[in-house]
Write an enzyme that holds these catalytic residues in place. Structure first.
Site, PDB file in Angstrom:
ATOM      1  CB  CYS A  78      21.925  12.781  37.058  1.00 50.56           C
ATOM      2  SG  CYS A  78      21.225  14.238  37.860  1.00 50.56           S
ATOM      3  CB  CYS A  81      19.333  12.197  39.612  1.00 43.10           C
ATOM      4  SG  CYS A  81      19.100  13.199  38.127  1.00 43.10           S
TER       5      CYS A  81
END
Length: 323
Positions: A78, A81
């Protein structure tokens, strides 16, 4: 801490009051020192840590009764993230123990991912008093994240009396050094007089003496605890227990009646009954009545002490009916 001896005569366990206050006093002194020097105090507690399904109960749920736990759901693949994670870690350091950050890899912990109902990552939740609270999903500007964290910290303190202990992010995870003995403060003589008044049953004198200390030192933890006990005992000293309990039983929706009965429950040593009565009152009511029951519950938490497991359980129950 052991349960305090709450008697109608006003004889209470003053040693327990003082012992319970020492932890708060050290925390508050450490925060004050940090503000003065611009350096965070030292502690062995971790501000940022990884959590898996096996450790979730202890590392998140149990810890959330002492400090707000912010959860960062992330994954290695991700990209957002990778931007949000370091920002949250930096903020955890800046907030210095007002919240802690638990990082959960969703690929390795699918059950937690599903239990929280996460729709996508990054996703940020909080757990306070055992209850999950969704904060935000996706990337967000730092200013907005700070606002959310400020609201979380404020709500945890005001609604549940949960305040995290100060932590040095540089020393987090390191063994804590032995703490120096806390020097005697300027209010020892006044506190001793207040304690003696409380021990002798002079409740009015004790209340005034503790207030005198707090007028000059509003954060003094021993005075706060002593005042909470003295005010409780003074509230119940002229009550007719039989009449109060009869009124509360016949009028379950009468919040003032439930509050009076809860005071009597606590003084009589029925701590869980007192807490349960007020949690039920919060659950059944709204507006000013609900707020009155919630505030009295927090006041009774102060009488027993934050580290008592019955307080921890009642905080969790309160969270369930508020959220």
């Amino acid at each position: 801490m052991q349960p305090r001896n709450m008697s109608m005569s006003g004889v209470v366990d003053l040693a327990a009051v003082k012992a319970a206050g020492e932890a708060k006093q050290k925390a508050e002194q450490a925060r004050a020192e940090a503000a003065r020097t611009g350096r965070a105090p030292t502690s062995g507690a971790r501000l940022v840590f990884d959590v898996d399904e096996a450790g979730f109960q202890q590392d998140v749920l149990q810890r959330s009764t002492e400090v707000p736990v912010v959860i960062d759901f992330w994954a290695e693949w991700c990209e957002p993230c990778k931007q949000l994670g370091p920002l949250l870690e930096r903020l955890a350091g800046e907030y210095a123990g007002k919240f802690v950050l638990a990082k959960i890899d969703v690929d390795a912990n699918q059950m937690l991912f599903q239990q929280f109902g996460v729709q996508g990552i990054p996703a940020v939740f909080a757990v306070v008093a055992g209850q999950p609270i969704p904060l935000f999903q996706g990337a967000a500007p730092e200013s907005q994240i700070r606002d959310v964290l400020d609201q979380l910290v404020q709500a945890a303190e005001q609604q549940f009396g949960i305040v995290g202990a100060p932590v040095d992010p540089q020393a987090a995870g390191e063994p804590a050094e032995a703490e120096a003995e806390v020097p005697a403060g300027p209010y020892d003589a006044l506190l001793e007089a207040a304690n003696q008044a409380l021990d002798s049953g002079d409740l009015g004198g004790a209340v005034q003496a503790y207030k005198n200390v707090l007028s000059d030192d509003p954060g003094n933890p021993e005075a706060k605890l002593g005042l909470a006990q003295a005010e409780l005992l003074r509230r119940v000293q002229d009550l007719d227990p039989q009449a109060v309990r009869k009124e509360a039983a016949e009028n379950p929706a009468d919040v003032p009646a439930q509050i009076r009965a809860a005071d009597l429950d606590l003084v009589g040593g029925h701590v869980e009954d007192a807490f349960g009565r007020l949690v039920d009152a919060v659950k059944r009511t709204a507006g000013d009545d609900r707020e009155a029951a919630r505030v009295r519950l927090l006041e009774l938490f102060e009488v027993i002490g934050a580290d008592d497991p019955r307080v921890t359980a009642a905080r969790t129950a309160l969270a369930r009916v508020l959220f």
